[in-house]
Design a protein around this motif. Sequence first.
Motif, PDB file in Angstrom:
ATOM      1  N   THR A  63       0.819  -1.213   0.000  1.00 49.86           N
ATOM      2  CA  THR A  63       0.000   0.000   0.000  1.00 49.86           C
ATOM      3  C   THR A  63       0.854   1.265   0.000  1.00 49.86           C
ATOM      4  OG1 THR A  63      -0.108  -0.152   2.384  1.00 49.86           O
ATOM      5  CG2 THR A  63      -1.982  -1.015   1.174  1.00 49.86           C
ATOM      6  N   ILE A  64       2.104   1.105   0.366  1.00 48.77           N
ATOM      7  CA  ILE A  64       2.973   2.278   0.430  1.00 48.77           C
ATOM      8  C   ILE A  64       3.618   2.554  -0.918  1.00 48.77           C
ATOM      9  CG2 ILE A  64       4.992   3.244   1.616  1.00 48.77           C
ATOM     10  CD1 ILE A  64       4.366   0.992   3.750  1.00 48.77           C
ATOM     11  N   THR A  65       3.833   1.507  -1.689  1.00 45.11           N
ATOM     12  CA  THR A  65       4.511   1.691  -2.970  1.00 45.11           C
ATOM     13  C   THR A  65       3.539   2.232  -4.018  1.00 45.11           C
ATOM     14  OG1 THR A  65       4.029  -0.575  -3.565  1.00 45.11           O
ATOM     15  CG2 THR A  65       6.154  -0.158  -2.564  1.00 45.11           C
ATOM     16  N   ASP A  66       4.132   2.911  -4.978  1.00 47.54           N
ATOM     17  CA  ASP A  66       3.311   3.497  -6.039  1.00 47.54           C
ATOM     18  C   ASP A  66       3.105   2.505  -7.173  1.00 47.54           C
ATOM     19  OD1 ASP A  66       3.169   6.293  -5.010  1.00 47.54           O
ATOM     20  OD2 ASP A  66       5.329   5.970  -5.048  1.00 47.54           O
ATOM     21  N   SER A  67       4.106   1.681  -7.390  1.00 47.46           N
ATOM     22  CA  SER A  67       4.017   0.718  -8.482  1.00 47.46           C
ATOM     23  C   SER A  67       4.483  -0.639  -7.997  1.00 47.46           C
ATOM     24  CB  SER A  67       4.915   1.139  -9.650  1.00 47.46           C
ATOM     25  OG  SER A  67       4.634   2.469  -9.998  1.00 47.46           O
ATOM     26  N   ILE A  68       3.832  -1.663  -8.516  1.00 49.29           N
ATOM     27  CA  ILE A  68       4.284  -3.016  -8.205  1.00 49.29           C
ATOM     28  C   ILE A  68       4.467  -3.769  -9.512  1.00 49.29           C
ATOM     29  CG2 ILE A  68       3.721  -5.203  -7.080  1.00 49.29           C
ATOM     30  CD1 ILE A  68       2.109  -3.639  -5.036  1.00 49.29           C
ATOM     31  N   ILE A  69       5.631  -4.332  -9.674  1.00 49.89           N
ATOM     32  CA  ILE A  69       5.911  -5.146 -10.852  1.00 49.89           C
ATOM     33  C   ILE A  69       6.120  -6.579 -10.377  1.00 49.89           C
ATOM     34  CG2 ILE A  69       7.549  -5.575 -12.719  1.00 49.89           C
ATOM     35  CD1 ILE A  69       8.143  -2.502 -12.577  1.00 49.89           C
ATOM     36  N   LEU A  70       5.385  -7.502 -10.985  1.00 56.10           N
ATOM     37  CA  LEU A  70       5.516  -8.905 -10.601  1.00 56.10           C
ATOM     38  C   LEU A  70       6.311  -9.657 -11.650  1.00 56.10           C
ATOM     39  CD1 LEU A  70       1.900  -9.835  -9.381  1.00 56.10           C
ATOM     40  CD2 LEU A  70       3.812  -8.961  -8.042  1.00 56.10           C
ATOM     41  N   LEU A  71       7.257 -10.445 -11.194  1.00 55.92           N
ATOM     42  CA  LEU A  71       7.994 -11.360 -12.054  1.00 55.92           C
ATOM     43  C   LEU A  71       7.614 -12.766 -11.601  1.00 55.92           C
ATOM     44  CD1 LEU A  71      11.527  -9.677 -11.890  1.00 55.92           C
ATOM     45  CD2 LEU A  71       9.768  -9.317 -13.599  1.00 55.92           C
ATOM     46  N   ARG A  72       7.109 -13.576 -12.527  1.00 52.15           N
ATOM     47  CA  ARG A  72       6.634 -14.893 -12.127  1.00 52.15           C
ATOM     48  C   ARG A  72       7.118 -15.981 -13.078  1.00 52.15           C
ATOM     49  NH1 ARG A  72       5.852 -12.761  -8.079  1.00 52.15           N
ATOM     50  NH2 ARG A  72       3.926 -12.461  -6.909  1.00 52.15           N
ATOM     51  N   TYR A  73       7.355 -17.151 -12.504  1.00 51.28           N
ATOM     52  CA  TYR A  73       7.627 -18.322 -13.342  1.00 51.28           C
ATOM     53  C   TYR A  73       6.297 -18.874 -13.838  1.00 51.28           C
ATOM     54  CZ  TYR A  73      12.489 -18.656 -11.851  1.00 51.28           C
ATOM     55  OH  TYR A  73      13.813 -18.421 -11.636  1.00 51.28           O
ATOM     56  N   VAL A  74       6.277 -19.322 -15.080  1.00 48.07           N
ATOM     57  CA  VAL A  74       5.070 -19.920 -15.635  1.00 48.07           C
ATOM     58  C   VAL A  74       5.464 -21.282 -16.192  1.00 48.07           C
ATOM     59  CG1 VAL A  74       3.182 -19.655 -17.270  1.00 48.07           C
ATOM     60  CG2 VAL A  74       4.290 -17.629 -16.320  1.00 48.07           C
ATOM     61  N   GLU A  75       4.800 -22.312 -15.675  1.00 48.39           N
ATOM     62  CA  GLU A  75       5.133 -23.658 -16.140  1.00 48.39           C
ATOM     63  C   GLU A  75       4.205 -24.014 -17.305  1.00 48.39           C
ATOM     64  OE1 GLU A  75       4.745 -26.623 -13.085  1.00 48.39           O
ATOM     65  OE2 GLU A  75       4.856 -28.197 -14.599  1.00 48.39           O
ATOM     66  N   MET A  76       4.833 -24.347 -18.435  1.00 50.24           N
ATOM     67  CA  MET A  76       4.036 -24.665 -19.629  1.00 50.24           C
ATOM     68  C   MET A  76       4.635 -25.846 -20.350  1.00 50.24           C
ATOM     69  SD  MET A  76       2.647 -21.233 -21.526  1.00 50.24           S
ATOM     70  CE  MET A  76       3.935 -21.334 -22.660  1.00 50.24           C
ATOM     71  N   PHE A  77       3.868 -26.914 -20.459  1.00 54.29           N
ATOM     72  CA  PHE A  77       4.321 -28.127 -21.160  1.00 54.29           C
ATOM     73  C   PHE A  77       5.718 -28.533 -20.735  1.00 54.29           C
ATOM     74  CE2 PHE A  77       1.459 -25.821 -24.123  1.00 54.29           C
ATOM     75  CZ  PHE A  77       0.382 -26.668 -24.004  1.00 54.29           C
ATOM     76  N   GLY A  78       5.955 -28.600 -19.430  1.00 53.86           N
ATOM     77  CA  GLY A  78       7.246 -29.072 -18.927  1.00 53.86           C
ATOM     78  C   GLY A  78       8.373 -28.080 -19.084  1.00 53.86           C
ATOM     79  N   GLU A  79       8.049 -26.832 -19.386  1.00 58.18           N
ATOM     80  CA  GLU A  79       9.092 -25.823 -19.521  1.00 58.18           C
ATOM     81  C   GLU A  79       8.804 -24.649 -18.597  1.00 58.18           C
ATOM     82  OE1 GLU A  79       9.721 -24.117 -23.326  1.00 58.18           O
ATOM     83  OE2 GLU A  79      10.749 -25.879 -24.102  1.00 58.18           O
ATOM     84  N   MET A  80       9.882 -24.032 -18.118  1.00 53.15           N
ATOM     85  CA  MET A  80       9.700 -22.839 -17.304  1.00 53.15           C
ATOM     86  C   MET A  80       9.780 -21.603 -18.185  1.00 53.15           C
ATOM     87  SD  MET A  80       8.931 -23.072 -14.220  1.00 53.15           S
ATOM     88  CE  MET A  80       9.256 -23.580 -12.543  1.00 53.15           C
ATOM     89  N   HIS A  81       8.737 -20.846 -18.153  1.00 50.21           N
ATOM     90  CA  HIS A  81       8.751 -19.559 -18.844  1.00 50.21           C
ATOM     91  C   HIS A  81       8.699 -18.480 -17.784  1.00 50.21           C
ATOM     92  CE1 HIS A  81       7.871 -21.073 -22.989  1.00 50.21           C
ATOM     93  NE2 HIS A  81       7.606 -22.138 -22.265  1.00 50.21           N
ATOM     94  N   ARG A  82       8.982 -17.265 -18.200  1.00 49.25           N
ATOM     95  CA  ARG A  82       8.920 -16.168 -17.230  1.00 49.25           C
ATOM     96  C   ARG A  82       7.859 -15.162 -17.661  1.00 49.25           C
ATOM     97  NH1 ARG A  82      15.009 -16.529 -17.385  1.00 49.25           N
ATOM     98  NH2 ARG A  82      15.658 -17.056 -15.267  1.00 49.25           N
ATOM     99  N   GLY A  83       7.103 -14.717 -16.682  1.00 49.70           N
ATOM    100  CA  GLY A  83       6.064 -13.735 -16.977  1.00 49.70           C
ATOM    101  C   GLY A  83       6.254 -12.466 -16.165  1.00 49.70           C
ATOM    102  N   ILE A  84       5.938 -11.336 -16.776  1.00 48.23           N
ATOM    103  CA  ILE A  84       6.053 -10.055 -16.072  1.00 48.23           C
ATOM    104  C   ILE A  84       4.748  -9.290 -16.213  1.00 48.23           C
ATOM    105  CG2 ILE A  84       7.073  -8.901 -18.101  1.00 48.23           C
ATOM    106  CD1 ILE A  84       8.724  -7.199 -16.121  1.00 48.23           C
ATOM    107  N   THR A  85       4.348  -8.629 -15.145  1.00 50.46           N
ATOM    108  CA  THR A  85       3.158  -7.790 -15.267  1.00 50.46           C
ATOM    109  C   THR A  85       3.277  -6.576 -14.338  1.00 50.46           C
ATOM    110  OG1 THR A  85       0.749  -7.750 -15.243  1.00 50.46           O
ATOM    111  CG2 THR A  85       1.792  -8.997 -13.497  1.00 50.46           C
TER     112      THR A  85
END
Lengths: 503, 100
Positions: free
Chosen positions: A426-448
């Motif tokens: 609640t104190i920060t102005d912006s939040i950026i999420l970096l997440r691992y995404v598992e797809m068909f046995g592979e690790m992908h990376r997602g950002i939002t």
Amino acid sequence: MEKTQQINTMIKLETGIPGFDFISQGGLPMGRTTLIAGTSGSAKTVFATQFLAEGIVRFDDSVVFVTFEESPKDIRKNMIGFGWDIQKWEDEGKWTFVDVSPEPGMETLESGSYDLGALLARIEHAINKVNAKRLSMDSIGAIFSQITDSSIVRSELFRIVFALKELGVTAILTAERTQEYGDIARYGVEEFVTDNVIVVRNVLEQEKRRRTIEILKFRGTMHQKGEYPFTIIPGEGIIIIPLSAIELKQKSSILRISSGNAEMDKMCGGGFFRDSIILVSGATGNGKTLMVTEFINGGAKNDERCLLFAFEESREQLLRNASGWGVDYEKLEEENKLKIVAVYPEVAGLEDHLIIMKKEIDKFKPTRVAIDSLSALERVSSIRGFREFVIGLTSFVKHKEVVGLFTATTPTLLGGTSVTEAHISTITDSIILLRYVEMFGEMHRGITVLKMRGSMHDKDIREYTIDGAGMHIGKPFRNISGILSGNPMISAASEVDRIKDLF
Amino acid sequence: MGKYTLKLYVTGQTPRSQRAIANLKEICAKEIENKWELMVIDVLENPQLAENEKIIATPTLVKELPAPIRRIIGDLSDQEKVLLGLDLFPNEKNRSSKGE
């Protein structure tokens, strides 16, 4: 006439103790005696001494120190570490001791009735001699061991406090407590100086010591309520951190700066705001440190100064990592565009870290501050202490109109939130999420970009890759849902299109 | 035994001060006859003397000589304590006179 004036406007004496005049809304009630109660080791003597020392240094006041416990010799020696040269002040006639400390081996017998008239005469004499404005008595409990009849001590203390009031001296009286939460002071001392009471604490909280100060009451005048953390710094003394009293008055800028990554800027609607706090949250090895590196490099390209606080990696590791992405930290440091402060969180308490960080920021005057990672600091504190630290730091950073990029590590690889986020989102102005995404046995990376105060931003969760040239943000994950919850579900492309057409 | 050097610190001319002086003189006259000299110090007039000697309570009797230095606080109405402080042991005559 005089009475009404006293009720309406209790004048306060600025103590000069950092943070104290803020929480007390102006200082100690002038011409009154304030009781400082605390357990052993809660910094009562330091407070009592600093009150006098600041009076001499900042306001050129003359002072009197009445010592009941330690000898003047010990006090001179113990306080020199704070930069308070008492001997020099004594020679200049600014500081006078009234020595009531017990003399070892001195046997005193009692025969018949007596009072403490001699003590009062000595205190009055010392005050008149230097025309003292401030007086400290430390610590009152010790006199109860010298004078066996405690009812005499109590009534005589009342007489002393009354005499001080007549003389218009602003005074501090310290007293021991046996426990952190309980009776105000031993021997019922608070009963004769009830007007103003301050409690200092040194609480053991989850194996960590935490010092706090609380103004219990100031009769007839306002003050901030509750406990405020403080720390003791060699060479300076007590520094109170007025956290919840911090005002939300920082300016807000519409000026944008580059994150150091063009695609990231685009996702944020044109870059970060000039005086905002950005939290980057992600699991380990997810590119948080890379984002910090790009953030610093982006600043340096723009001739800005960056300050990097590293709590997880050593300087050498940081240099190596950065050079892997083609950023030369050493060169940036030579050009005075970067300063790296790499310390282990365990070397100090959070309050000390906060003071140190504030000092570094004031000294280097950066326009960008990066912390990698904030979660590492969580280890050295209780949850409450950490929250106070984050609030104190963010408000300070915003006050300086500096953009701050903080990283937080999530405990799980997929999805999840960290404690850090829960405290500071609640104190920060912006939040950026970096997440691992598992797809068909592979690790992908997602950002939002989860949140961006005061700006439009990209709502997509985009895939990104990391290589030797840095971070590359690509297309959104169109046919996957449940990434953030850690349970990605892949739906057929036709289904996505069908839902899209519905709206 | 050598001469007694005694100092009595008092605050002003209060009844308690007077009482202490009277009590002390009485004891001395009885126990050590002419072998004592007394100096009465008013701490209101000489606060620095009280400071140097670290006097807290008044009245305070300080026996400076013969060694060891000893202090007795109070109006000296408890004679036995005073004698103890002066390293004197009351003889039979004095004890019976006290009981009267």
